[in-house]
Motif scaffolding. Structure first.
Motif, PDB file in Angstrom:
ATOM      1  N   MET A 401       5.457   6.082  -2.696  1.00  0.00           N
ATOM      2  CA  MET A 401       5.905   4.793  -3.231  1.00  0.00           C
ATOM      3  C   MET A 401       6.696   4.985  -4.522  1.00  0.00           C
ATOM      4  O   MET A 401       7.720   4.332  -4.745  1.00  0.00           O
ATOM      5  N   GLN A 402       6.226   5.879  -5.372  1.00  0.00           N
ATOM      6  CA  GLN A 402       6.920   6.120  -6.628  1.00  0.00           C
ATOM      7  C   GLN A 402       8.323   6.677  -6.396  1.00  0.00           C
ATOM      8  O   GLN A 402       9.268   6.319  -7.107  1.00  0.00           O
ATOM      9  N   MET A 458      -5.636  -0.493   1.710  1.00  0.00           N
ATOM     10  CA  MET A 458      -4.253  -0.959   1.705  1.00  0.00           C
ATOM     11  C   MET A 458      -3.690  -0.862   0.287  1.00  0.00           C
ATOM     12  O   MET A 458      -4.295  -1.364  -0.660  1.00  0.00           O
ATOM     13  N   LEU A 459      -2.528  -0.217   0.171  1.00  0.00           N
ATOM     14  CA  LEU A 459      -1.888  -0.050  -1.134  1.00  0.00           C
ATOM     15  C   LEU A 459      -0.536  -0.737  -1.168  1.00  0.00           C
ATOM     16  O   LEU A 459       0.140  -0.859  -0.145  1.00  0.00           O
ATOM     17  N   GLU A 460      -0.153  -1.158  -2.358  1.00  0.00           N
ATOM     18  CA  GLU A 460       1.159  -1.759  -2.589  1.00  0.00           C
ATOM     19  C   GLU A 460       1.795  -1.064  -3.772  1.00  0.00           C
ATOM     20  O   GLU A 460       1.100  -0.648  -4.708  1.00  0.00           O
ATOM     21  N   GLU A 461       3.114  -0.929  -3.738  1.00  0.00           N
ATOM     22  CA  GLU A 461       3.779  -0.263  -4.855  1.00  0.00           C
ATOM     23  C   GLU A 461       3.566  -1.040  -6.145  1.00  0.00           C
ATOM     24  O   GLU A 461       3.291  -2.244  -6.138  1.00  0.00           O
ATOM     25  N   ALA A 462       3.698  -0.350  -7.257  1.00  0.00           N
ATOM     26  CA  ALA A 462       3.440  -0.949  -8.572  1.00  0.00           C
ATOM     27  C   ALA A 462       4.351  -2.147  -8.793  1.00  0.00           C
ATOM     28  O   ALA A 462       5.522  -2.134  -8.420  1.00  0.00           O
ATOM     29  N   PRO A 463       3.805  -3.208  -9.401  1.00  0.00           N
ATOM     30  CA  PRO A 463       4.634  -4.393  -9.653  1.00  0.00           C
ATOM     31  C   PRO A 463       5.709  -4.095 -10.682  1.00  0.00           C
ATOM     32  O   PRO A 463       5.541  -3.255 -11.564  1.00  0.00           O
ATOM     33  N   GLY A 464       6.823  -4.785 -10.558  1.00  0.00           N
ATOM     34  CA  GLY A 464       7.898  -4.636 -11.539  1.00  0.00           C
ATOM     35  C   GLY A 464       7.592  -5.464 -12.760  1.00  0.00           C
ATOM     36  O   GLY A 464       7.891  -6.666 -12.813  1.00  0.00           O
TER      37      GLY A 464
END
Length: 754
Positions: A401-402, A458-464
């Motif tokens: 994701m990073q 479940m993972l989500e990319e870091a918020p902006g």
């Protein structure tokens, strides 16, 4: 009676009931949000085959490295334990695995462990100590600041008794006072909390292959229920005895060539691997409030058991489907949100089709040829890490994701014929690819234990997160990087590590690196400091040892602040601090506000108008100069104090005495500014005009120099045995200055005093 009670009294019974219901609904909504609050991953540490840290792990993943190798000779003699025939008693038919290097190396005294106790310490405990420390530093959480803090520690391991059995069983003479604490499963998590001094929930768990992801699940739930404010979760796995290879060979669980050929027709068992991974977790709201570096977010969690299946260790497709649906529901996600699944994917002819079957039931309807579900498994890189497998997969997703890329899945030559690949909108990435998507990237990771315990995250990319600096803040031109270690050798190694990191990450803001090194690290006796303007500059100075180094004393040194008088001023003084340091600027603006009634030209315009500055000439007047010097030095003292640097003693020279007295607390800022403004005005308007000359001589020689002008010139100050200032009428001072012009042995300077 409160205003609220008064208003309630005026309502009808029906209105009061409606109000009470609304309050209760608000409370229920808050409880629901807390129960499903996303969890931020703010740091990671790892040791995996071929990768000693997260950066190296990503390099291994993106380059598609196969990290399997033959049994190291220091572990055991592979030849004497190997036989390709599964029927031969006491033999293993696999001789390659994903082994770590140098697991026998450890610095026990760094963690307060005696060398004797370390001899009986399970190397898995040693590995956990090292990786946890690195994970905390990666998160910017100084380990030394966690004492008595409710930090949860959740560790998974499926090889928890292997070391104890290998070293003690059958040889009671080897049992010592440290055998229990060195080999007990409970001590894996317990020793971490003890060494760090934390006081949150602490558990070690063994659910076989799903242990580390179960640990992560429990850590997230502990954060959501506010049992802890920070959590450490992960797992560890080492293969320290050949007997464990024999056990798994007799189960025919292993692949003869030591590789996980996940989803391939040649899948014939799993390859074993070693490793340790730790993630540092916080509630997302807390991580945002604390400006933590959020690597990714855990949105949803699911956990269950296979229940009845065709065998104790045989997976259950329906149970796998349910656990993934649990995680989607917990994260308020839909199957269409998910773009990637990190499969359990051990590479068995039985397990792979069952796992794909569960994914088929959930994701086929919401995906298509244009929007396929990507499925892969890190086990193809370095084998099945057993108790640490889940955390390895989770960290792979975070890194992907990073970097916005999906790394390649290895050893897929001919797709498994028992899976209907032509019908499924699934793809296995055999080459590295960009991770495309319209919304936030979402991925799931599965971990299914041989014990039947299943878990999915479940993972989500870091918020902006917007992090815009103030419009008045400018980047500092230089920064101070501080490093420390317990001994000189370790400090040199640390400097070398930073040198390499800065060289390979030239775009990382040096200010962030310096801040984390100073605030997010524990500080030890052996230290170095390097001043640099950029990552490349800092890297070069570390490479050439262009820094200050030393060992701190056990006693606290005394510190003095010295405040100067007139003669030290120059154009634009303090401008960079005013533009780049909020504390300095706020203190200076406060001084400016107090002085407005006393100065016709405000401080800010006096110093920083222009360019060119039309007010520079006013600094030649004592009525402006003295309050300006006071304000600058007071603001500078406030800046030092904001950095934790406080004086034991203050001293002042001339007008600087007033600033020193203010900083010492003799009088307040407003009184001090009024004093110095009045002093400057009186000296400017009431004193006879004079001049001052600094001489590089002692008192006796100065008296000889001014003797011809004794009635018009006198010694004003004796600054040191070889530094004297004389003052008097301007004409007489000019004559002395002219007389000294031809003498090289005496330095002199006319001071710019009005």
């Amino acid at each position: 009676m409160s205003d609220l009670q008064n208003r309630l009294e005026k309502l009808s019974p029906l209105q009061r009931a409606a109000f009470a219901l609304k309050q209760k609904q608000t409370e229920l909504d808050a409880l629901k949000r807390a129960r499903t609050e996303p969890i931020a991953i703010i740091g990671m540490g790892c040791r995996f085959p071929g990768a000693d840290n997260p950066d190296a792990y990503w390099e291994l993943l993106k380059n598609g490295v196969d990290a399997m190798r033959e049994v190291p000779p220091e572990r055991w003699d592979a030849d004497s334990w190997y036989d390709p025939d599964v029927e031969i008693p006491g033999k293993a038919y696999m001789r390659e695995a994903g082994f770590l290097s140098e697991v026998d190396r450890f610095d026990p005294q760094f963690f307060g462990i005696s060398p004797r106790e370390a001899l009986d310490l399970d190397p898995q405990q040693r590995l956990l100590l090292e990786v946890t420390w690195e994970g905390l530093e990666n998160a910017g959480q100084a380990p030394g600041k966690l004492v008595d803090v409710p930090v949860g520690v959740f560790i998974g391991s499926a090889a928890s008794s292997e070391y104890f059995l290998a070293t003690v069983y059958g040889d009671p003479d080897r049992i010592t006072a440290y055998s229990y604490t060195g080999g007990s499963i409970s001590m894996m998590a317990g020793r971490l909390s003890y060494v760090l001094g934390t006081q949150g929930p602490t558990l070690t768990m063994d659910t076989a292959c799903s242990s580390s992801l179960v640990a992560t699940h429990l850590a997230c739930q502990s954060l959501r229920t506010r049992e802890c404010e920070l959590a450490l979760a992960g797992g560890v796995n080492l293969i320290v005895s050949p007997e464990s290879m024999v056990v798994l060979s007799k189960m025919q669980a292993l692949s003869p060539d030591g590789r996980c050929k996940t989803f391939d027709a040649a899948a014939d068992g799993y390859g074993r691997g070693e490793g340790c991974g730790i993630v540092v977790l916080k509630r997302l709201s807390d991580a945002i409030a604390n400006n933590d570096n959020i690597l990714a977010v855990i949105r949803g969690l699911g956990i269950n058991h296979d229940g009845v299946s065709s065998g104790l260790t045989v997976p259950n497709e329906m149970a796998q489907e349910r656990v993934i649906r649990q995680a989607l529901e917990d994260g308020n996600l839909t199957p269409a949100d998910v773009g990637y699944i990190e499969a359990h994917g051990t590479g068995t002819s039985l397990g792979d089709p069952i796992e794909i079957g569960a994914l088929d039931a959930i994701f086929t309807e919401s995906h298509s040829e244009d929007f396929p579900l990507i499925v892969g498994s890190v086990k193809t890189n370095f084998g099945h890490l057993e108790g640490a497998a889940g955390i390895a997969g989770l960290m792979k997703i975070v890194l992907a994701m990073q970097h916005k890329e999906i790394p390649p899945h290895l050893h897929l030559k001919e797709p498994n014929p028992f899976i209907d690949w032509g019908r499924l909108p699934f793809e296995v990435p055999t080459e590295r690819r960009a991770w495309l998507g319209k919304g936030p990237r979402v991925a799931g990771v599965s971990s299914f234990g041989a014990s039947g315990t299943n878990v999915h995250v479940m993972l989500e990319e870091a918020p902006g997160i917007s992090d815009k600096p103030s419009a008045t803040d400018a980047e500092r031109p230089i920064h101070l990087l501080t490093l420390s270690a317990r001994n000189d050798a370790a400090l040199r190694d640390l400097a070398q590590a930073y040198e390499g990191h800065l060289r390979s990450h030239p775009d990382t803001p040096l200010a962030d690196t310096c801040f984390t090194a100073s605030v997010g690290r524990s500080h030890f006796e052996h230290r170095l400091a390097v001043v640099a303007g950029s990552p490349v500059d800092a890297s070069e100075r570390l490479r050439t040892a262009d820094y200050i180094a030393g060992k701190v004393s056990h006693g606290k040194s005394k510190l003095a602040f010295l405040f100067t008088g007139q003669g030290s001023e120059y154009p634009d003084m303090g401008r960079q601090l005013y533009e780049s340091e909020p504390v300095f600027r706020q203190a200076f603006l406060r001084c400016d506000e107090v002085l407005r009634p006393f100065l016709d030209t405000p401080l800010i315009e006096l110093l920083y108008a222009g360019p060119p500055n039309p007010n520079t000439h006013l600094l030649k007047e004592m009525s402006y100069l003295q309050p300006t010097l006071f304000s600058l030095q007071y603001s500078l003292a406030e800046l030092w104090k904001s950095w934790g640097v406080f004086p034991d003693v203050v001293m002042g020279h001339s007008a600087g005495e007033y600033a020193a007295a203010c900083v010492a607390g003799v009088f307040g800022l407003e009184d001090g500014l009024k004093f110095i403004a009045s002093r400057g005005r009186l000296m400017q308007t009431r004193c006879e005009r004079g001049a001052m000359l600094a001489l590089s001589v002692g008192e006796k020689k100065a008296l000889e120099v001014i003797a011809p002008f004794a009635k018009e010139v006198s010694i004003a100050t004796i600054n040191s045995p070889e530094s004297v200032v004389v003052s008097g009428r301007p004409e007489a001072i000019a004559s002395i200055e002219a007389g000294l012009a031809g003498q090289e042995e005496i330095d002199f300077k006319l001071l710019p005093i009005p």
